[in-house]
Design a protein around this motif. Structure first.
Motif, PDB file in Angstrom:
ATOM      1  N   UNK A   1      -5.428   3.364   6.796  1.00  0.00           N
ATOM      2  CA  UNK A   1      -5.368   2.401   5.506  1.00  0.00           C
ATOM      3  C   UNK A   1      -6.184   0.882   6.002  1.00  0.00           C
ATOM      4  N   UNK A   2      -6.141   0.505   7.306  1.00  0.00           N
ATOM      5  CA  UNK A   2      -6.782  -0.424   7.792  1.00  0.00           C
ATOM      6  C   UNK A   2      -7.908  -1.139   7.374  1.00  0.00           C
TER       7      UNK A   2
ATOM      8  N   UNK B   1       0.827  -1.161   0.185  1.00  0.00           N
ATOM      9  CA  UNK B   1      -0.032   0.051  -0.077  1.00  0.00           C
ATOM     10  C   UNK B   1       0.924   1.252  -0.036  1.00  0.00           C
ATOM     11  N   UNK B   2       0.727   2.157  -0.969  1.00  0.00           N
ATOM     12  CA  UNK B   2       1.490   3.232  -1.199  1.00  0.00           C
ATOM     13  C   UNK B   2       0.671   4.477  -0.626  1.00  0.00           C
ATOM     14  N   UNK B   3       1.130   4.999   0.592  1.00  0.00           N
ATOM     15  CA  UNK B   3       0.496   6.262   0.882  1.00  0.00           C
ATOM     16  C   UNK B   3       1.218   7.339   0.360  1.00  0.00           C
ATOM     17  N   UNK B   4       1.034   7.933  -0.724  1.00  0.00           N
ATOM     18  CA  UNK B   4       1.602   8.740  -1.387  1.00  0.00           C
ATOM     19  C   UNK B   4       1.199  10.100  -1.560  1.00  0.00           C
ATOM     20  N   UNK B   5       1.898  11.202  -1.130  1.00  0.00           N
ATOM     21  CA  UNK B   5       1.151  12.619  -1.276  1.00  0.00           C
ATOM     22  C   UNK B   5       1.469  13.059  -2.444  1.00  0.00           C
ATOM     23  N   UNK B   6       0.714  14.158  -3.014  1.00  0.00           N
ATOM     24  CA  UNK B   6       0.905  14.674  -4.246  1.00  0.00           C
ATOM     25  C   UNK B   6       2.199  15.017  -4.681  1.00  0.00           C
TER      26      UNK B   6
ATOM     27  N   UNK C   1      -1.614 -10.705  -5.832  1.00  0.00           N
ATOM     28  CA  UNK C   1      -0.923  -9.564  -4.933  1.00  0.00           C
ATOM     29  C   UNK C   1      -1.712  -8.071  -5.525  1.00  0.00           C
ATOM     30  N   UNK C   2      -1.421  -7.334  -4.487  1.00  0.00           N
ATOM     31  CA  UNK C   2      -2.089  -6.080  -4.603  1.00  0.00           C
ATOM     32  C   UNK C   2      -1.118  -4.875  -4.669  1.00  0.00           C
ATOM     33  N   UNK C   3      -1.195  -4.039  -5.367  1.00  0.00           N
ATOM     34  CA  UNK C   3      -0.632  -2.493  -5.250  1.00  0.00           C
ATOM     35  C   UNK C   3      -1.480  -1.431  -4.968  1.00  0.00           C
ATOM     36  N   UNK C   4      -1.987  -1.183  -3.684  1.00  0.00           N
ATOM     37  CA  UNK C   4      -2.670  -0.284  -3.471  1.00  0.00           C
ATOM     38  C   UNK C   4      -2.220   1.296  -3.408  1.00  0.00           C
ATOM     39  N   UNK C   5      -2.859   2.108  -4.271  1.00  0.00           N
ATOM     40  CA  UNK C   5      -2.156   3.465  -4.341  1.00  0.00           C
ATOM     41  C   UNK C   5      -3.261   4.621  -3.887  1.00  0.00           C
ATOM     42  N   UNK C   6      -2.878   5.597  -3.148  1.00  0.00           N
ATOM     43  CA  UNK C   6      -3.878   6.504  -2.547  1.00  0.00           C
ATOM     44  C   UNK C   6      -3.405   7.366  -1.684  1.00  0.00           C
ATOM     45  N   UNK C   7      -3.994   8.455  -1.346  1.00  0.00           N
ATOM     46  CA  UNK C   7      -3.486   9.494  -0.150  1.00  0.00           C
ATOM     47  C   UNK C   7      -4.689   9.969   0.680  1.00  0.00           C
ATOM     48  N   UNK C   8      -4.547   9.468   1.973  1.00  0.00           N
ATOM     49  CA  UNK C   8      -5.623   9.832   2.906  1.00  0.00           C
ATOM     50  C   UNK C   8      -6.137  11.155   2.952  1.00  0.00           C
ATOM     51  N   UNK C   9      -5.274  11.865   2.579  1.00  0.00           N
ATOM     52  CA  UNK C   9      -5.590  13.564   2.637  1.00  0.00           C
ATOM     53  C   UNK C   9      -6.411  13.964   1.585  1.00  0.00           C
ATOM     54  N   UNK C  10      -6.472  12.842   0.530  1.00  0.00           N
ATOM     55  CA  UNK C  10      -7.212  13.380  -0.746  1.00  0.00           C
ATOM     56  C   UNK C  10      -8.585  12.309  -0.552  1.00  0.00           C
ATOM     57  N   UNK C  11      -8.920  11.901   0.375  1.00  0.00           N
ATOM     58  CA  UNK C  11      -9.983  11.015   0.509  1.00  0.00           C
ATOM     59  C   UNK C  11     -11.336  11.981   0.536  1.00  0.00           C
ATOM     60  N   UNK C  12     -12.270  11.724  -0.434  1.00  0.00           N
ATOM     61  CA  UNK C  12     -13.242  12.326  -0.606  1.00  0.00           C
ATOM     62  C   UNK C  12     -14.707  11.680  -0.567  1.00  0.00           C
ATOM     63  N   UNK C  13     -14.493  10.649  -0.325  1.00  0.00           N
ATOM     64  CA  UNK C  13     -15.917   9.698  -0.301  1.00  0.00           C
ATOM     65  C   UNK C  13     -16.304   9.739   1.076  1.00  0.00           C
TER      66      UNK C  13
END
Length: 694
Positions: free
Chosen positions: A508-509, A198-203, A489-501
């Motif tokens: 990420x749990x 899981x990649x927690x990636x900032x902008x 296997x998975x590659x999960x990409x995202x940014x919790x600061x950009x969560x809009x839903x």
């Protein structure tokens, strides 16, 4: 940087040419010729005519190979080189694909090969056997310069070529980053296939590019395995998929499925839009149990014996044994519910076979010896089918959900102790539709229909799945993706600061558990390579409100004048002036506004003679000058971004501050904020920067 470094200039004819530059150009031309001969050799492969299947497979393999070797005039065969340390140093030119000469010797090494890794990982402190790292500059496919890092001499700082490549104006689809992959990104790209990440990636940290390059690396390293199981890339919308669609083909990987969750789950025609409350409920993980109950709750207890015909006689299966068979199958399905080892349709077929096997054992006890074919015919007999239709009826995924929405009693039974009366009311249809296809299905319904389909039969899975913008997935959408994962296997990409839903969590749990990989390691990317420090620092002011505790991203480059915050009383004139100024410089421009303001913004620019094109979620890439609804901005980048009326963007949705953070971080070079009212408190008081020439 080494004194041998030469900026991107071509030596004039009246100046003695640089022998290094001349040698590298000769190698470039040789690599291009070898690549052409590799294509010619592939085209010359002939069909021996063994059989139709072999001919078909040969043709498919040849077509795929030709696509992988396809020429791209704007993409040179190599972009870098490493020179090994030692008295007789080997040199390796690094490129997007492997190129060999007629003797089979390497001319260019694929960037994914193990011997290419030092190009990305070597430093002066840890040179990894590399004495020199060389980067090349190109213009129109021609080699125009080179730049050396002498690692043994302690020289490994970022040079002008690396900076220029990172900052290169961005227009059209997303490009690969093979020439600029950084060590922290490379560690993720080359992680083993068996490892989910899981990649927690900032902008601006390149998380999307890293995920796509990881897919390309895994296909190169585990081609045999993944050619059978496949690789899937899941994006948030079609505009995003269109934006990234050329990255993998540029890297020579053409056989990768790319889809949105809506396309994956498109089993029913979407004709309606949910009210916000209903949409949130339908994405809730509790719906999985409601649907399971609705499906498996239709199984009835046997009430009488069954006579099973077998080889001319009928054998009675008593009701007590029938009850045991049904109960055993139901317990098996319930015990392994998460893995779904026994699906509903398979249970129905298994029940029919159990009755036929019972009759077979009775006949064998009487001295007979029925064949397997006779036993299978008994399982398909009208008597056995009638019993299964009564006790274990055949089901259709859309039909199950339609019945649940149409029958209050069925819904109440399935939702007992899970959904209250008000929540059940949100799900019920006021009027039953004339047919399944004419029902008012929504996107959230389609995900639920897909859930039922996964209960009925096993969903085909992929060997590796890349999920981008995963922070916005609902629990039910996570389950839809997990069904396509199978044992991969998975590659999960995202940014919790950009969560809009509305389902977005503080960590990420929950998402990783919903995707079926709760133990996945979260790897942060916090170094921003694309967004200027001035812009990133401005957006980071929102972090304490939208993502407390999340580390702020830091930019590797500053660009004075890249941020302008301008109060205006009206939008039309200032907007036209800003866009006209930005249009004088090469690069893409995104004018981002609240969704309901798109038509007005397009009209403002049209009145000013500016050819702006609104971005729609139809798969078409953004125009050079695009008006972007805020809800479609996620994952996109523009050289310059004009944010129109940020207060309206914040007010448009419950997580409006998160949306504004997304919007503010789309700029690669210049961000202009035009605001008519008050800015959100963390952004108020920011000094207005001087106009930037970019």
């Amino acid at each position: 940087m080494s004194p041998a470094a030469r900026p991107e200039t071509v030596a004039p004819d009246d100046i003695r040419p640089d022998p290094v530059l001349a040698a590298e150009r000769a190698h470039l031309h040789r690599a291009a010729e070898c690549l052409t001969r590799m294509r010619d050799a592939t085209e010359a492969v002939t069909d021996a005519g063994v059989d139709a299947w072999a001919s078909e497979r040969l043709g498919a393999a040849r077509a795929e190979r030709l696509l992988a070797l396809a020429a791209d005039p704007g993409v040179p065969p190599f972009f870098g080189r490493t020179d090994a340390a030692g008295p007789a140093p080997e040199t390796f030119h690094i490129g997007r694909r492997h190129v060999r000469d007629d003797a089979g010797d390497p001319v260019v090494i694929d960037w994914r090969a193990p011997m290419s890794r030092p190009f990305y990982q070597a430093t002066a402190a840890d040179p990894q056997g590399v004495a020199r790292r060389r980067r090349f500059g190109f213009a129109g496919g021609e080699l125009t310069g080179y730049e050396d890092e002498l690692l043994e001499a302690g020289d490994d700082g970022p040079g002008e070529f690396l900076r220029a490549e990172i900052e290169r104006p961005r227009s059209g689809p997303m490009r690969d980053i093979v020439a600029t992959i950084q060590p922290d990104q490379d560690d993720i790209v080359r992680a083993p296939l068996a490892e989910s990440i899981c990649v927690q990636g900032a902008p601006g940290t390149g998380k999307t590019a890293v995920g796509l390059h990881r897919a390309a690396y895994l296909l190169y390293t585990h081609g045999g395995q993944l050619s059978r199981t496949g690789v899937l890339v899941v994006g948030p919308n079609r505009a995003f998929l269109r934006y990234i669609e050329q990255v993998l083909p540029t890297l020579g990987e053409v056989d990768v499925a790319q889809s949105t969750v809506a396309d994956l789950t498109g089993r029913v025609p979407v004709r309606a839009v949910d009210a916000p409350g209903a949409a949130v409920l339908k994405g809730d993980g509790r719906m999985a149990e409601v649907l399971r109950r609705a499906l498996w709750g239709e199984i009835r207890k046997p009430a009488d014996d069954v006579l099973v015909p077998l080889t001319g006689r009928r054998y009675r299966v008593p009701v007590e044994r029938l009850k045991r068979y049904v109960d055993d199958l139901r317990r098996r399905a319930r015990a392994d519910d998460d893995q779904q080892s026994l699906h509903y349709a398979a249970g129905r077929e298994r029940l029919a076979l159990m009755l036929a096997e019972d009759a077979r054992r009775q006949k064998e006890a009487a001295g007979g010896s029925p064949t397997d074919a006779e036993t299978r015919r008994a399982a398909r007999s009208p008597e056995v089918r009638a019993f299964c239709d009564l006790v274990w009826p055949a089901q259709d995924a859309a039909g199950v959900l339609a019945a649940l929405y149409s029958d209050p009693a069925l819904l109440a039974r399935a939702a007992r102790a899970l959904l209250d009366d008000a929540e059940q009311a949100l799900l019920r249809w006021e009027k039953a539709p004339r047919s399944i296809r004419s029902a008012p299905w929504t996107e959230a319904d389609a995900v639920l229909v897909d859930e039922v389909a996964g209960l009925l039969e096993r969903t085909p899975g992929y060997g590796h799945v890349v999920v981008d913008e995963a922070q916005d997935l609902s629990p039910m959408q996570c389950r839809a993706v997990a069904r396509r994962l199978a044992a991969g296997s998975l590659t999960v990409l995202g940014d919790l600061a950009q969560a809009t839903s509305p389902w977005s969590a503080a960590d990420w749990g929950q998402t990783l558990a919903g995707l079926g990989r709760p133990g996945t390691v979260v790897r942060p990317l916090t170094r921003g390579y694309r967004v200027p420090a001035e812009v990133l620092d401005y957006a980071n002011r929102l972090l304490p409100l939208i993502a407390p505790g999340l580390p702020a991203a830091t930019a590797v480059r500053g660009e004075p004048g890249s941020l302008r915050v301008r109060p205006v009383t009206e939008l039309a004139g200032p907007l036209a002036d800003v866009v006209e100024e930005l249009s004088a410089v090469p690069g893409s421009i995104g004018v981002v506004c609240a969704d309901d303001a798109v038509a007005d913004v397009v009209a403002m620019m049209s009145d000013a003679g500016l050819p702006a094109v609104p971005l729609a979620d139809d798969g078409e890439p953004p125009a050079r000058l695009a008006v972007v609804p805020a809800t479609l901005a996620k994952g996109l980048e523009f050289d310059a971004v004009v944010v129109v009326d940020p207060a309206a963007i914040v007010a448009a949705e419950p997580r409006g501050l998160h949306r504004l953070y997304v919007v503010l971080t789309r700029a690669v070079s210049t961000l202009v904020v035009l605001h008519r009212g008050d800015l959100p408190a963390p952004l108020a008081g920011a000094p207005a920067a001087r106009p930037a020439s970019r």
